[in-house]
Scaffold this motif. Structure first.
Motif, PDB file in Angstrom:
ATOM      1  N   UNK A  23      45.554 -43.165 -11.833  1.00 34.08           N
ATOM      2  CA  UNK A  23      44.505 -42.317 -11.253  1.00 34.08           C
ATOM      3  C   UNK A  23      43.526 -43.115 -10.405  1.00 34.08           C
ATOM      4  N   UNK A  24      44.006 -44.063  -9.631  1.00 31.23           N
ATOM      5  CA  UNK A  24      43.114 -44.851  -8.784  1.00 31.23           C
ATOM      6  C   UNK A  24      42.932 -44.179  -7.407  1.00 31.23           C
ATOM      7  N   UNK A  25      42.262 -43.031  -7.398  1.00 26.03           N
ATOM      8  CA  UNK A  25      41.985 -42.312  -6.137  1.00 26.03           C
ATOM      9  C   UNK A  25      41.502 -43.272  -5.050  1.00 26.03           C
ATOM     10  N   UNK A  36      40.953 -49.202  -7.438  1.00 27.54           N
ATOM     11  CA  UNK A  36      41.918 -50.098  -8.088  1.00 27.54           C
ATOM     12  C   UNK A  36      41.329 -51.479  -8.373  1.00 27.54           C
ATOM     13  N   UNK A  37      40.093 -51.725  -7.944  1.00 32.41           N
ATOM     14  CA  UNK A  37      39.401 -52.947  -8.316  1.00 32.41           C
ATOM     15  C   UNK A  37      39.328 -54.006  -7.238  1.00 32.41           C
ATOM     16  N   UNK A  38      40.013 -53.779  -6.111  1.00 33.69           N
ATOM     17  CA  UNK A  38      39.953 -54.753  -5.030  1.00 33.69           C
ATOM     18  C   UNK A  38      38.984 -54.290  -3.964  1.00 33.69           C
ATOM     19  N   UNK A  39      38.265 -55.237  -3.406  1.00 35.34           N
ATOM     20  CA  UNK A  39      37.448 -54.924  -2.253  1.00 35.34           C
ATOM     21  C   UNK A  39      38.258 -55.301  -1.017  1.00 35.34           C
ATOM     22  N   UNK A  95      41.820 -58.709   0.233  1.00 36.57           N
ATOM     23  CA  UNK A  95      41.681 -57.724  -0.847  1.00 36.57           C
ATOM     24  C   UNK A  95      41.407 -58.522  -2.107  1.00 36.57           C
ATOM     25  N   UNK A  96      40.132 -58.691  -2.414  1.00 37.74           N
ATOM     26  CA  UNK A  96      39.720 -59.540  -3.539  1.00 37.74           C
ATOM     27  C   UNK A  96      39.096 -58.703  -4.645  1.00 37.74           C
ATOM     28  N   UNK A  97      39.336 -59.073  -5.905  1.00 40.57           N
ATOM     29  CA  UNK A  97      38.795 -58.280  -7.009  1.00 40.57           C
ATOM     30  C   UNK A  97      37.274 -58.336  -7.067  1.00 40.57           C
ATOM     31  N   UNK A 134      41.437 -51.768 -14.485  1.00 36.55           N
ATOM     32  CA  UNK A 134      40.383 -50.844 -14.878  1.00 36.55           C
ATOM     33  C   UNK A 134      40.950 -49.527 -15.406  1.00 36.55           C
ATOM     34  N   UNK A 135      40.065 -48.720 -16.029  1.00 40.07           N
ATOM     35  CA  UNK A 135      40.437 -47.400 -16.529  1.00 40.07           C
ATOM     36  C   UNK A 135      40.592 -46.427 -15.362  1.00 40.07           C
ATOM     37  N   UNK A 136      40.883 -45.160 -15.669  1.00 37.05           N
ATOM     38  CA  UNK A 136      41.152 -44.162 -14.632  1.00 37.05           C
ATOM     39  C   UNK A 136      40.028 -44.035 -13.591  1.00 37.05           C
ATOM     40  N   UNK A 137      38.756 -44.111 -13.945  1.00 34.77           N
ATOM     41  CA  UNK A 137      37.728 -44.021 -12.890  1.00 34.77           C
ATOM     42  C   UNK A 137      37.663 -45.286 -12.039  1.00 34.77           C
ATOM     43  N   UNK A 138      38.482 -46.261 -12.373  1.00 35.87           N
ATOM     44  CA  UNK A 138      38.553 -47.472 -11.566  1.00 35.87           C
ATOM     45  C   UNK A 138      37.410 -48.425 -11.827  1.00 35.87           C
ATOM     46  N   UNK A 139      37.433 -49.534 -11.089  1.00 36.00           N
ATOM     47  CA  UNK A 139      36.282 -50.436 -11.140  1.00 36.00           C
ATOM     48  C   UNK A 139      35.091 -49.733 -10.490  1.00 36.00           C
ATOM     49  N   UNK A 140      35.406 -48.851  -9.545  1.00 34.16           N
ATOM     50  CA  UNK A 140      34.333 -48.065  -8.923  1.00 34.16           C
ATOM     51  C   UNK A 140      34.862 -46.689  -8.586  1.00 34.16           C
TER      52      UNK A 140
END
Lengths: 185, 629
Positions: free
Chosen positions: B356-358, B384-387, B400-402, B438-444
């Motif tokens: 669920x990484x929208x 998904x946690x990457x910027x 694409x860094x965490x 990360x969980x379903x809501x992602x890192x952000x």
């Protein structure tokens, strides 16, 4: 052992067997309380004039463990769990607590499923056979401990999310008719 | 509340000491926050990072910036989506004096995620369902109501809102306030009178669709996208004519190229995104028709390239075993021509989503010095946690860094553009897979970042959550959830559930991180006074030093804050800061929806991570406006 005692023991055994049968029975032909009309369900506690006598509707599935487990399966299959989770709620309200927006009696819950409710509860009229709705009703009531412990589902086969209905504390239902659209989906 | 700041050069002993402190005060509550230097996942180098970069730094492209007129006409303020205001009356020297200037009750007790909009000495506030819009007169003491608009959406729409009945804001354009209602209407009202000018129905609740996003106006087009990734919708972004409300174009998120508006101008950077009708062939059978890929998040616009940028949502259902393939164009960043809707490039960020990484988060358009030249890029703190730093002309991923803890993937292959999955975290039917981060809501999640050209940092509000999942078969019943996943979320490493990360776009790593006990579900705003404002889910509204992250001021509002703060200049020439307080949303559903914390799977598993919220916040719906005395 006298004949009299034997008769007594046999009678007791027969009674136990009969009760056990009801708990375990699987019907090939369903005759749930569909004969009773859900249109007779009152949506208010306020009754003008002299009290009229209500005939409570009995849901025989509440005495049948197999039917309640079927209710649990259907609760997932028809996506009830998508909104109500495993009783804790989400998009829809929690079903394992003591707050019942539209009533906690079997006929209230039946009516809620079939008619839908204005703040987001869809109407399943014509989508789910009546006997399955009654099975779901029995399962929903088991979530807050309203069914006998020997009928309510025990540990399910999935990831443990909360107390199984068999071990859920029985909560005395409180009717909370809260019409505010903004407050209760 | 103690607060300690550590930087890289303080060395391992310092970090260890800090972790010890964090451990001791870990559950102290009260919105305690600690700022510390944080190492990106996989980066073992310990390098010096000064509190404010003195070297070359990222800048806001002039054409995508907003005039410094003291107004705030759209939730992201400018087309670059920086949420930066140069107003500097309130600064580090005087912010301690900040106090409440006015309050206003929105009359609705669900999650208040909107940004108040300020234009022509009027503030416009939209509530969650039933989506009231208030125009408040900023020229009068106490901000009296000029008009109230009630769109009267269908109450049944509340049944298809996955994660509380939120609304993320209105937009002002051409004398009109444009709003979206939960029941799929886009409406224009006269900004002066509040009279309805046009109303267009763009979706159908019986297909599981709803609208929660804030529209964006580009030229004469109103851009709107649907929500419903948890209901098996077929996603879309739609343009309506600003003057009439008539549908101009619709770009579907799945399906054949002609529906996705992929034509001769389409040139994706990576080979994996090239081909014919991938929106059909990357799905089994007809699953693309109920495959999600809505556009419920943020849109940015680059006037120089004449391109809008937005990302699509998760594919449906969550259970990935029911949709083998890349599931295009879910979780895909699109660059489109706003006039025709044609896709110019696309980059699928997370193919065949497992968790669920929208991909709906904001794209911040910046010009960044990179390997000796200035690159015109967009920055995306992804779920998904990457910027991701991506060339906004071509779709090339520069890095694409965490920016948080990740174990569900191992990185992004910059040669192919492909996200690399960790095999041991893939959901399996009937099996519980534990500790997926990360969980379903992602890192952000949706909560938007801000950027300050004065520090060159991006201020990212986000979560630190992991989860256990068990996938189960999802049945599709139109208008009901289509998920197929049992989820239990929990705090990530360190035990805190939220973070505010200051990201240095040039260095490609965090400058500093503030740890928050609760998820930071509010937006941030950066100001010319070198302050950053944000709120916590237990109701603290905070100002921090934009350079160091040091907390300078805090105020306890009536309910948890999940809204988007803004700042503006009032008719009296003073600078104000405004934010909505009222907990809810996916993370705050336990309070806003009266959910039962005994069921860990409630609210798609978010309740398990938020069991203490009910003791720390109650429902609310109040606008707070702050000013110096």
């Amino acid at each position: 052992m006298t004949a009299r005692t034997l008769r007594g023991v046999l009678a007791l055994a027969a009674a136990a067997a009969a009760l056990a049968c009801q708990r375990e029975t699987r019907r090939f032909r369903e005759s749930p309380p569909a004969a009773t009309s859900e249109t007779a369900v009152a949506m208010s506690e306020l009754v003008p004039g002299p009290k009229t006598r209500d005939l409570p509707i009995r849901n025989p599935y509440e005495r049948n463990a197999y039917a309640v487990s079927e209710g649990e399966r259907l609760f997932n299959a028809y996506n009830c769990s998508g909104c109500h989770s495993h009783g804790g709620g989400g998009i829809g309200p929690a079903l394992m607590d003591d707050q019942w927006i539209y009533g906690s009696d079997p006929e209230n819950i039946f009516s809620t499923i079939v008619e839908g409710r204005p703040n987001g509860m869809p109407t399943f009229r014509g989508k789910i056979p009546n006997y399955q709705v009654w099975q779901i009703v029995a399962y929903v009531r088991s979530l807050s401990g309203l069914l006998p412990k020997d009928i309510a589902p025990a540990r399910d086969d999935h990831m443990v999310a909360g107390p199984e209905p068999q071990r859920t504390e029985a909560l005395r239902p409180k009717h909370a008719f809260t019409p505010s659209a903004a407050d209760h989906p | 509340m103690s607060q300690s700041v550590r930087f890289w050069w303080s060395g391992r002993a310092g970090v260890a000491a800090l972790l010890l402190v964090a451990g001791i005060s870990g559950c102290s509550g009260g919105g305690g926050a600690r700022a510390e230097q944080r190492r990106p996942v996989g980066d073992t180098a310990v390098t010096a990072a000064p509190p404010a970069p003195s070297g070359p730094r990222a800048t806001i492209p002039a054409e995508a910036s907003a005039p410094e007129d003291g107004q705030w006409t759209r939730p992201a303020r400018d087309y670059a989506s920086t949420r930066y205001s140069a107003l500097d009356q309130i600064n580090a020297g005087n912010v301690a004096e900040l106090r409440v200037a006015a309050t206003f009750s929105t009359g609705v007790l669900r999650g208040q995620e909107a940004a108040p909009i300020v234009v022509n000495n009027t503030m416009y506030v939209i509530t969650p369902f039933p989506n009231f819009v208030y125009a408040l007169d900023l020229t009068q003491p106490g901000l009296p109501v000029k008009w109230t608009y009630k769109p009267k959406p269908m109450a049944a729409a509340q049944g298809v809102a996955c994660c509380d009945v939120v609304n993320r804001g209105v937009v002002y354009a051409d004398g009109k306030i444009i709003l979206n209602t939960l029941d799929n209407h886009t409406i224009a009202v006269d900004a002066v009178t509040g009279h309805e000018l046009w109303r267009t129905r763009v979706g159908d609740i019986n297909l599981g669709e709803s609208l929660t996003m804030a529209p964006l106006v580009v030229k004469d087009k109103v851009l709107v996208g649907n929500s419903g990734g948890e209901f098996g919708v077929r996603g879309w972004l739609t343009a309506l004519d600003l003057n009439t409300g008539k549908l101009a174009w619709r770009a579907w998120g799945t399906g054949p190229d002609k529906d996705v508006l992929i034509g001769p101008r389409f040139h994706p950077f990576y080979a994996k995104d090239r081909g014919t009708d991938l929106g059909v062939s990357s799905w089994p059978g007809d699953m693309w028709k109920i495959g999600g890929a809505g556009a419920w998040g943020w849109i940015s616009y680059d006037p120089a390239l004449n391109l809008v940028y937005y990302g699509t949502s998760n594919p449906g259902p969550w259970n990935p075993a029911q949709r083998p393939g890349d599931n295009k164009w879910s979780i895909t960043l699109f660059a489109r021509d706003p006039e025709t809707g044609e896709a110019v490039w696309a980059y699928q960020i997370t193919p065949h989503d497992l968790h669920d990484y929208d991909g709906i988060n904001e794209s911040i358009l910046l010009d960044v010095p990179w390997h000796g030249q200035t690159r015109h890029v967009l920055l995306r703190p992804e779920r998904n946690g990457y910027l991701y730093m991506i060339d906004r002309g071509t779709g090339e991923v520069l890095y694409a860094n965490p920016f948080g803890y990740i174990n569900s993937t191992t990185g992004v292959d910059l040669r192919t553009g492909r996200l690399q999955y960790a095999a041991d975290k893939e959901p399996e039917l009937g099996k519980v897979v534990r500790d997926i981060c990360p969980a379903a809501p992602g890192v952000k999640d949706w909560q938007p970042s801000s950027f300050s050209p004065r520090t060159g940092y991006l201020y990212i509000p986000h979560q630190n959550l992991c989860m256990d999942v068990e996938s189960v078969e999802a049945s599709y019943v139109a208008g009901t959830p289509f998920v197929g996943m049992n989820v239990k979320m929990k705090a990530g490493p360190g035990g805190h559930r939220g973070e505010l990360t200051a990201w240095d776009p040039v260095a490609g790593k965090p400058a500093w991180v503030i740890k928050e006990d609760l998820p930071v579900w509010s937006g941030t705003v950066a100001t010319g006074g070198d302050l950053v404002f944000y709120g916590t889910m237990d109701g603290w509204f905070k100002a921090i030093d934009a350079r160091s992250g040091r907390e300078l001021w805090r105020f306890k509002t009536g309910s948890g804050i999940i809204g988007q703060p803004v700042t503006y200049r009032g008719p009296d020439g003073k600078q104000y800061v405004a934010v909505l307080s009222g907990v809810g949303g996916w993370s705050g559903g336990i309070v806003a929806g009266d959910l039962d914390a005994r069921d860990s799977s409630a609210a798609l598993g978010f309740v398990n991570a938020m069991k203490d919220l009910r003791a720390r916040s109650t429902k609310g719906g109040t606008l707070y406006v702050f000013a110096l005395p």
